[in-house]
Design a protein around this motif. Structure first.
Motif, PDB file in Angstrom:
ATOM      1  N   SER A 146      41.182  35.258  38.092  1.00 57.64           N
ATOM      2  CA  SER A 146      41.422  35.876  39.398  1.00 57.64           C
ATOM      3  C   SER A 146      42.918  35.968  39.623  1.00 57.64           C
ATOM      4  O   SER A 146      43.716  35.330  38.917  1.00 57.64           O
ATOM      5  CB  SER A 146      40.754  35.076  40.523  1.00 57.64           C
ATOM      6  OG  SER A 146      41.332  33.785  40.630  1.00 57.64           O
ATOM      7  N   PHE A 147      43.316  36.755  40.604  1.00 56.22           N
ATOM      8  CA  PHE A 147      44.728  36.963  40.886  1.00 56.22           C
ATOM      9  C   PHE A 147      45.370  35.696  41.444  1.00 56.22           C
ATOM     10  O   PHE A 147      44.710  34.858  42.064  1.00 56.22           O
ATOM     11  CB  PHE A 147      44.909  38.109  41.878  1.00 56.22           C
ATOM     12  CG  PHE A 147      44.576  39.462  41.301  1.00 56.22           C
ATOM     13  CD1 PHE A 147      45.074  39.850  40.076  1.00 56.22           C
ATOM     14  CD2 PHE A 147      43.763  40.335  41.996  1.00 56.22           C
ATOM     15  CE1 PHE A 147      44.766  41.098  39.551  1.00 56.22           C
ATOM     16  CE2 PHE A 147      43.454  41.580  41.483  1.00 56.22           C
ATOM     17  CZ  PHE A 147      43.958  41.957  40.240  1.00 56.22           C
ATOM     18  N   LEU A 155      50.045  41.828  37.770  1.00 58.70           N
ATOM     19  CA  LEU A 155      50.194  43.064  37.000  1.00 58.70           C
ATOM     20  C   LEU A 155      49.814  42.851  35.542  1.00 58.70           C
ATOM     21  O   LEU A 155      49.199  43.725  34.915  1.00 58.70           O
ATOM     22  CB  LEU A 155      51.632  43.566  37.110  1.00 58.70           C
ATOM     23  CG  LEU A 155      52.057  44.174  38.454  1.00 58.70           C
ATOM     24  CD1 LEU A 155      53.543  44.476  38.466  1.00 58.70           C
ATOM     25  CD2 LEU A 155      51.261  45.439  38.745  1.00 58.70           C
ATOM     26  N   SER A 156      50.168  41.696  34.996  1.00 60.95           N
ATOM     27  CA  SER A 156      49.829  41.427  33.602  1.00 60.95           C
ATOM     28  C   SER A 156      48.319  41.312  33.405  1.00 60.95           C
ATOM     29  O   SER A 156      47.794  41.712  32.361  1.00 60.95           O
ATOM     30  CB  SER A 156      50.521  40.147  33.140  1.00 60.95           C
ATOM     31  OG  SER A 156      49.984  39.006  33.798  1.00 60.95           O
ATOM     32  N   LEU A 157      47.601  40.776  34.414  1.00 60.92           N
ATOM     33  CA  LEU A 157      46.147  40.679  34.315  1.00 60.92           C
ATOM     34  C   LEU A 157      45.494  42.051  34.252  1.00 60.92           C
ATOM     35  O   LEU A 157      44.452  42.228  33.608  1.00 60.92           O
ATOM     36  CB  LEU A 157      45.594  39.887  35.501  1.00 60.92           C
ATOM     37  CG  LEU A 157      45.906  38.385  35.534  1.00 60.92           C
ATOM     38  CD1 LEU A 157      45.392  37.755  36.818  1.00 60.92           C
ATOM     39  CD2 LEU A 157      45.300  37.682  34.329  1.00 60.92           C
ATOM     40  N   ILE A 158      46.094  43.022  34.933  1.00 59.59           N
ATOM     41  CA  ILE A 158      45.560  44.389  34.892  1.00 59.59           C
ATOM     42  C   ILE A 158      45.920  45.059  33.563  1.00 59.59           C
ATOM     43  O   ILE A 158      45.083  45.710  32.931  1.00 59.59           O
ATOM     44  CB  ILE A 158      46.110  45.205  36.080  1.00 59.59           C
ATOM     45  CG1 ILE A 158      45.616  44.606  37.395  1.00 59.59           C
ATOM     46  CG2 ILE A 158      45.673  46.660  35.979  1.00 59.59           C
ATOM     47  CD1 ILE A 158      46.169  45.290  38.617  1.00 59.59           C
ATOM     48  N   PRO A 238      40.405  40.842  38.922  1.00 57.85           N
ATOM     49  CA  PRO A 238      41.042  41.906  38.134  1.00 57.85           C
ATOM     50  C   PRO A 238      40.046  42.917  37.564  1.00 57.85           C
ATOM     51  O   PRO A 238      40.390  44.090  37.406  1.00 57.85           O
ATOM     52  CB  PRO A 238      41.750  41.129  37.003  1.00 57.85           C
ATOM     53  CG  PRO A 238      41.886  39.734  37.513  1.00 57.85           C
ATOM     54  CD  PRO A 238      40.698  39.503  38.391  1.00 57.85           C
ATOM     55  N   ASP A 239      38.818  42.489  37.252  1.00 52.43           N
ATOM     56  CA  ASP A 239      37.855  43.431  36.690  1.00 52.43           C
ATOM     57  C   ASP A 239      37.455  44.491  37.705  1.00 52.43           C
ATOM     58  O   ASP A 239      37.263  45.665  37.341  1.00 52.43           O
ATOM     59  CB  ASP A 239      36.626  42.696  36.155  1.00 52.43           C
ATOM     60  CG  ASP A 239      36.010  41.757  37.184  1.00 52.43           C
ATOM     61  OD1 ASP A 239      36.665  41.480  38.205  1.00 52.43           O
ATOM     62  OD2 ASP A 239      34.871  41.296  36.971  1.00 52.43           O
TER      63      ASP A 239
END
Length: 494
Positions: A146-147, A155-158, A238-239
């Motif tokens: 999660s964020f 941003l890196s998770l996206i 993020p998903d």
């Protein structure tokens, strides 16, 4: 790293107004910076003697990790200063507020005394929380991340999920006092240009002093600010953001906030969980129907109890009516007062449990509900049947994956309770007509809030209350009316 030149002998490139440039030169001095930073305990102003000159560095220790400071500033100054200066450039305009703003953003300002140069190095590295599961949007299957409150981490998770150079992000600063950084994210070939333009125009028009969370930005950007319903979906997953970007929507993320805002959003989208796409379509459809019809049941259940007892007792079978009147034989209040009393008790227990420490809050919520409910029935304040209805109504209000939509259903329920208390079932139908009329007239970033039902989009109805198998969803256009654009060569010919 960027370099700013200041001092009395500075030369400003691309600036035609020499008077303004001279005023900026006078303002940008170490003494002026020290004066502005007076009273800030974590402001560090340190002189470093290199091999050939004196250098002053200025930074906020609370925003910079010591290892990052030494690796990016201290060591290069002592050993590789010439390499550090090779990337220098002189902007067209520089002034004291811009230098102070850079320091407040977590950068390190370096002043070279012999060269009379101000350099700004990006050293922003505050402590951040680790990536963990979402407490508000937990799922059984699917990704667990999660964020966090770090914009760069989010941003890196996206970008870990979308390996595409078409994924763009544009940064803005909002908040006249906090100067909060936000990022507008979209996929260039898929995004609806009108939606992107509307988002940027709304951000430019915002004049607000401080932003602690992205929820404040969402409220300021809403088309209908007096509506009890949220018009933008805020998520920590993020998903879900990834699927929204691929659907052609615009996403806004804010530094120091672990939520991301989806623009535009729809009413049905608040009843969909990312886990639906990880389950079989049959199971996902069943769960969506339970969430959707549970929304209307939670706002209708206790008002119907009031209508049936106060205005329309002939609606109930004789045995049921007899049982209810027997349980209410000692209750001195009319049904509407009885219902309002129990609803407010539930709200108090819910609020008290959320404000207490986790272990104590769970105990208070369970034990408090049982004890107060039992005592209220034995004291003759409420009927035992109402206790059951209020408990079911409270559980139904938490079926939605979005907590803000659950809060909206709780507020709307009181409108239905008062309508049923005054006019019975007719009042309920009037309130229901108002609800449908209000939802149909709502918009999110100019897009109908009830899309894809009103206006109807047949391709998107396969991913609404009913979830079709994944092979049928490839033609879905989405709420944003997005469709892939053909990219022409540079000469403009196909």
């Amino acid at each position: 790293m960027s370099f700013l030149q200041g001092g009395e002998d500075s030369q400003y490139k691309g600036t035609s107004n020499s008077t303004s440039a001279q005023n900026d030169k006078v303002l940008i001095t170490i003494a002026a910076i020290k004066n502005e930073l007076t009273g800030i305990n974590d402001a560090v102003i340190k002189d470093i003697q290199t091999s050939d000159e004196l250098v002053t560095i200025i930074y906020f220790s609370s925003l910079i990790e010591k290892l990052t400071l030494h690796r990016t500033v201290i060591f290069p100054l002592l050993d590789q200063k010439e390499d550090l200066l090779k990337s220098a450039y002189v902007p067209e305009k520089v002034n004291l507020p811009s230098v102070l703003s850079s320091i407040a953003e977590g950068n390190t300002v370096i002043y070279f005394h012999s060269k009379d140069l101000f350099a700004i190095v990006n050293t922003y590295s505050p402590p951040t929380s680790t990536i963990s599961n979402s407490d508000t949007e937990s799922t059984v299957s699917g990704p667990r991340d999660s964020f966090t409150q770090s914009l760069q981490t989010n941003l890196s998770l996206i970008k870990r999920r979308i390996h595409n150079t078409g994924l763009k992000n544009r940064d803005f600063r909002i908040g006249t006092e906090t100067n909060t950084k936000i990022s507008v994210i979209y996929i260039e070939k898929i995004v609806e240009e009108n939606n992107l333009t509307k988002v940027i125009n709304k951000i430019d028009a915002i004049n607000y002093r401080h932003f602690e969370d992205i929820s404040i930005l969402a409220q300021l950007m809403e088309d209908h600010q007096f509506s009890p319903f949220p018009q933008y979906h805020i998520t920590e997953r993020p998903d879900l953001i990834t699927s929204s970007l691929i659907d052609g929507r615009v996403v806004i993320m804010m530094d120091n906030s672990n939520g991301a805002m989806i623009c535009p959003s729809s009413f049905l989208g608040f009843f969909m969980s990312p886990e639906d796409y990880y389950n079989r379509w049959t199971t996902a459809t069943l769960l969506r129907c339970i969430r959707f019809f549970g929304f209307f049941l939670t706002i209708m259940l206790t008002p119907f109890y009031i209508s049936a007892l106060s205005h329309h007792p002939e609606m109930l079978p004789y045995e049921v009516l007899k049982s209810i009147y027997e349980s209410r034989s000692r209750v001195p209040f009319p049904p509407v007062i009885e219902v309002l009393f129990m609803e407010l008790v539930i709200e108090v227990l819910r609020e008290a449990g959320s404000r207490m420490p986790t272990k104590i809050g769970q105990t208070i919520g369970i034990v408090g509900g049982i004890v107060i409910g039992t005592a209220a029935v034995e004291a003759g304040l409420v009927s035992n049947i109402l206790i059951v209805l209020v408990a079911i109504s409270a559980l139904l209000s938490f079926l939605r994956p979005s907590f803000k939509m659950s809060n909206a259903s709780r507020f709307v329920r009181y409108i239905f309770i008062l309508s049923a208390g005054f006019f019975g079932l007719y009042g309920q139908m009037i309130a229901f007509a108002w609800l449908i009329f209000h939802l149909v007239n709502l918009t999110s970033l100019g897009t109908p809030f009830m899309s894809p039902v009103i206006p109807r989009k047949w391709t998107d109805l396969l991913d609404s209350i009913v979830l079709a198998p994944s092979s049928f969803l490839k033609h879905k256009k989405g709420v944003a009316s997005a469709e892939s654009k053909k990219v022409l060569p540079k000469d403009g010919k196909e």
